[in-house]
Design an enzyme around this catalytic site. Structure first.
Site, PDB file in Angstrom:
ATOM      1  N   CYS A 157       0.817  -1.227   0.000  1.00 35.49           N
ATOM      2  CA  CYS A 157       0.000   0.000   0.000  1.00 35.49           C
ATOM      3  C   CYS A 157       0.842   1.265   0.000  1.00 35.49           C
ATOM      4  O   CYS A 157       0.356   2.345  -0.343  1.00 35.49           O
ATOM      5  CB  CYS A 157      -0.935   0.018   1.202  1.00 35.49           C
ATOM      6  SG  CYS A 157      -2.155  -1.284   1.131  1.00 35.49           S
TER       7      CYS A 157
HETATM    8  N1  CO8 Z   1     -19.244 -10.186   8.692  1.00 30.37           N
HETATM    9  C1  CO8 Z   1     -19.618 -10.495   9.956  1.00 30.37           C
HETATM   10  N2  CO8 Z   1     -18.767 -10.729  10.960  1.00 30.37           N
HETATM   11  C2  CO8 Z   1     -17.449 -10.641  10.689  1.00 30.37           C
HETATM   12  C3  CO8 Z   1     -16.961 -10.328   9.414  1.00 30.37           C
HETATM   13  C4  CO8 Z   1     -17.915 -10.103   8.377  1.00 30.37           C
HETATM   14  N3  CO8 Z   1     -17.543  -9.801   7.112  1.00 30.37           N
HETATM   15  N4  CO8 Z   1     -15.618 -10.292   9.445  1.00 30.37           N
HETATM   16  C5  CO8 Z   1     -15.268 -10.599  10.695  1.00 30.37           C
HETATM   17  N5  CO8 Z   1     -16.370 -10.806  11.450  1.00 30.37           N
HETATM   18  C6  CO8 Z   1     -16.421 -11.183  12.865  1.00 30.37           C
HETATM   19  C7  CO8 Z   1     -15.183 -11.905  13.326  1.00 30.37           C
HETATM   20  O1  CO8 Z   1     -15.260 -13.287  13.045  1.00 30.37           O
HETATM   21  C8  CO8 Z   1     -15.157 -11.590  14.799  1.00 30.37           C
HETATM   22  O2  CO8 Z   1     -16.048 -12.459  15.463  1.00 30.37           O
HETATM   23  P1  CO8 Z   1     -15.726 -12.961  16.964  1.00 30.37           P
HETATM   24  O3  CO8 Z   1     -15.712 -11.729  17.801  1.00 30.37           O
HETATM   25  O4  CO8 Z   1     -16.869 -13.869  17.261  1.00 30.37           O
HETATM   26  O5  CO8 Z   1     -14.391 -13.630  16.887  1.00 30.37           O
HETATM   27  C9  CO8 Z   1     -15.731 -10.180  14.873  1.00 30.37           C
HETATM   28  O6  CO8 Z   1     -16.485  -9.999  13.655  1.00 30.37           O
HETATM   29  C10 CO8 Z   1     -14.670  -9.115  14.967  1.00 30.37           C
HETATM   30  O7  CO8 Z   1     -13.673  -9.387  13.955  1.00 30.37           O
HETATM   31  P2  CO8 Z   1     -12.329  -8.579  13.858  1.00 30.37           P
HETATM   32  O8  CO8 Z   1     -11.715  -8.497  15.226  1.00 30.37           O
HETATM   33  O9  CO8 Z   1     -11.497  -9.139  12.742  1.00 30.37           O
HETATM   34  O10 CO8 Z   1     -12.904  -7.137  13.433  1.00 30.37           O
HETATM   35  P3  CO8 Z   1     -12.151  -5.762  13.417  1.00 30.37           P
HETATM   36  O11 CO8 Z   1     -12.907  -4.808  14.239  1.00 30.37           O
HETATM   37  O12 CO8 Z   1     -10.690  -5.877  13.660  1.00 30.37           O
HETATM   38  O13 CO8 Z   1     -12.327  -5.302  11.885  1.00 30.37           O
HETATM   39  C11 CO8 Z   1     -10.952  -5.146   9.934  1.00 30.37           C
HETATM   40  C12 CO8 Z   1     -11.751  -6.055  10.860  1.00 30.37           C
HETATM   41  C13 CO8 Z   1     -11.935  -4.167   9.300  1.00 30.37           C
HETATM   42  C14 CO8 Z   1     -10.302  -5.997   8.863  1.00 30.37           C
HETATM   43  C15 CO8 Z   1      -9.889  -4.345  10.736  1.00 30.37           C
HETATM   44  O14 CO8 Z   1      -9.168  -5.200  11.570  1.00 30.37           O
HETATM   45  C16 CO8 Z   1      -8.898  -3.597   9.891  1.00 30.37           C
HETATM   46  O15 CO8 Z   1      -9.266  -2.800   9.049  1.00 30.37           O
HETATM   47  N6  CO8 Z   1      -7.593  -3.797  10.152  1.00 30.37           N
HETATM   48  C17 CO8 Z   1      -6.531  -3.125   9.421  1.00 30.37           C
HETATM   49  C18 CO8 Z   1      -6.509  -3.648   8.073  1.00 30.37           C
HETATM   50  C19 CO8 Z   1      -5.489  -3.045   7.177  1.00 30.37           C
HETATM   51  O16 CO8 Z   1      -5.284  -1.876   7.134  1.00 30.37           O
HETATM   52  N7  CO8 Z   1      -4.853  -3.845   6.401  1.00 30.37           N
HETATM   53  C20 CO8 Z   1      -3.976  -3.393   5.406  1.00 30.37           C
HETATM   54  C21 CO8 Z   1      -4.070  -4.302   4.333  1.00 30.37           C
HETATM   55  S1  CO8 Z   1      -3.639  -3.698   2.779  1.00 30.37           S
HETATM   56  C22 CO8 Z   1      -1.964  -3.790   2.485  1.00 30.37           C
HETATM   57  O17 CO8 Z   1      -1.204  -3.386   3.231  1.00 30.37           O
HETATM   58  C23 CO8 Z   1      -1.343  -4.368   1.297  1.00 30.37           C
HETATM   59  C24 CO8 Z   1      -2.056  -5.371   0.582  1.00 30.37           C
HETATM   60  C25 CO8 Z   1      -2.560  -4.868  -0.688  1.00 30.37           C
HETATM   61  C26 CO8 Z   1      -2.940  -5.853  -1.687  1.00 30.37           C
HETATM   62  C27 CO8 Z   1      -4.325  -6.285  -1.656  1.00 30.37           C
HETATM   63  C28 CO8 Z   1      -4.728  -7.209  -2.712  1.00 30.37           C
HETATM   64  C29 CO8 Z   1      -6.010  -7.885  -2.502  1.00 30.37           C
END
Ligand code: CO8
Length: 374
Positions: A157
């Site tokens: 990114c």
């Molecule tokens: N629907 C319903 N429930 C869900 C979903 C969903 N889609 N996804 C997760 N849940 C559930 C989980 O299972 C979890 O359940 P439980 O509590 O029972 O275990 C609960 O919701 C909470 O899950 P999380 O703790 O994972 O939720 P977060 O609040 O952390 O949110 C995010 C998830 C939005 C992914 C968040 O963690 C985030 O944005 N993190 C940072 C991400 C980021 O910036 N990443 C950078 C990646 S990009 C990059 O650097 C380079 C790659 C580029 C190439 C890409 C090509 C494809």
């Protein structure tokens, strides 16, 4: 006096198809139900776990994302496929990344008042390159009718700010006179649309930036790059093992390792403080206070992440005017995100205004340019 480098134009290509959270969730839900039905016996026997269904309301609450653009939508939303249909192109046809790059570059060049043949350096910076070689940048250089030289680079990114810095350096050392930096991101080709925890994160887009020495600039748009800074710190929390060794690797590999994967919570916790420290160091080196910054064009990965970072720098939550958000419509477009924010949200700034373009992501990698409108 040493040369000064200015951004003289930007361009944006937005793909033709948009997918809402509801549409994305509907197709994955069908796919999950089918899988659970097919594996009902094993699920009942406790041998495998039922797959959980996604939730559109969770997606918007957790990320701020409402929709994303993609190059092809039918394949992504087909529950039996969950990936785009991208027809193979022949060697004599323009590649898909070059195709999306050209309109973005032409827009940026028009703003800079430059013709394609005046460009003498093309740098492609992006997370997702469609082939190993020839460099996509060289194909773009050829299609554009540009001279000089071109190359690809990938710092996930942060590729936009890292490639911009390469452009700045080339202008300062005199190896180029008119640099085009372009970020053609087809994230949908490497997104795991079956992975509930992150199938919603990404979108496709392409941005372009023209950089020149201030003394050479002819266009009206001039943003002096006051200072650039790049930093990296190794982490496996965001990883994609796709690569040229895959066919020769001995041993079992889960196919989900060959596309994007991450530990989202960990990324959130580890990257935010690093970015806050990075921006503070940038401002400190320029003897600027956070209050002197008119706008932060931050990488667009997650709304809460951007709020936390801006709060860490400003000491309070930012408003939309201070740190504009485009991820609600575009999602995370990887390297293109911060440049989309800069492209769409700068026309109201006046001469003397200072802003920070900052990207962060896998690596970990963090890059920023502090710019001032001339
Ligand atoms: N629907 C319903 N429930 C869900 C979903 C969903 N889609 N996804 C997760 N849940 C559930 C989980 O299972 C979890 O359940 P439980 O509590 O029972 O275990 C609960 O919701 C909470 O899950 P999380 O703790 O994972 O939720 P977060 O609040 O952390 O949110 C995010 C998830 C939005 C992914 C968040 O963690 C985030 O944005 N993190 C940072 C991400 C980021 O910036 N990443 C950078 C990646 S990009 C990059 O650097 C380079 C790659 C580029 C190439 C890409 C090509 C494809």
């Amino acid at each position: 006096m040493s040369a000064r480098v200015v951004i003289t134009g930007t361009g944006l290509f937005t793909p033709p198809h948009s997918i809402s959270n509801d549409e994305l969730v509907a197709s994955l839900t069908i796919s999950v139900h089918r899988w659970n039905d097919e594996h009902a016996a094993k699920i009942d026997a406790g041998e495998v776990q039922a797959r959980p269904v996604p939730d559109a309301e969770f997606i918007e609450r957790a990320s701020g994302i409402k929709s994303r653009f993609v190059m092809e939508k039918v394949g992504v939303l087909d529950p039996d496929r969950l990936r785009p249909h991208l027809p193979l192109r022949g060697e004599d046809e323009l590649g898909l990344q070059a195709e999306m790059a050209l309109p973005a570059i032409h827009e940026a060049l028009a703003q800079a008042g430059r013709r394609p043949e005046e460009v003498d350096c093309v740098i492609v910076g992006c997370s997702n390159l469609q082939r190993a070689y020839p460099a996509v940048a060289i194909e773009i250089q050829h299609a554009l009718g540009a001279g000089g030289w071109a190359y690809d680079m990938n710092v996930a990114c942060s590729s936009a700010t890292f490639s911009m810095q390469s452009g700045v350096d080339a202008l300062l050392n005199g190896s180029a006179d008119c640099v085009v930096v372009v970020n053609p991101e087809i994230t949908s080709g490497h997104n795991n649309f079956a992975a509930r925890d992150h199938h919603f994160i990404f979108g496709d887009a392409c941005t372009a930036v023209v950089l020149e020495r201030a003394a050479d600039a002819v266009g009206d748009e001039r943003w002096e790059v006051l200072r650039g800074r790049l930093s990296t710190k190794f982490s496996n929390s965001i990883r994609n093992d796709f690569g040229f060794l895959n066919p020769s690797e001995d041993g079992e590999r889960d196919p989900s390792e060959l596309v994007f994967r991450q530990r989202g919570q960990q990324v959130f916790k580890e990257v935010c403080p690093l970015v806050v420290g990075h921006i503070k160091e940038q401002l400190g080196a320029l003897s600027l206070e956070a209050a002197d910054v008119r706008r932060f064009w931050l990488h667009q990965a997650n709304l809460k992440m951007n709020q936390l970072i801006a709060k860490g720098v400003l000491g309070r939550l930012p408003d939309e005017d201070e740190a504009p958000i485009i991820l609600d419509r575009y999602a995370n477009t990887s390297s293109a995100g911060s440049v989309i924010a800069f492209h769409l949200h700068r026309s109201d700034l006046v001469a003397g205004d200072v802003g920070v373009i900052c990207s962060f992501g896998a690596g970990y990698s963090i890059g920023s340019q502090v710019v001032r409108k001339l």
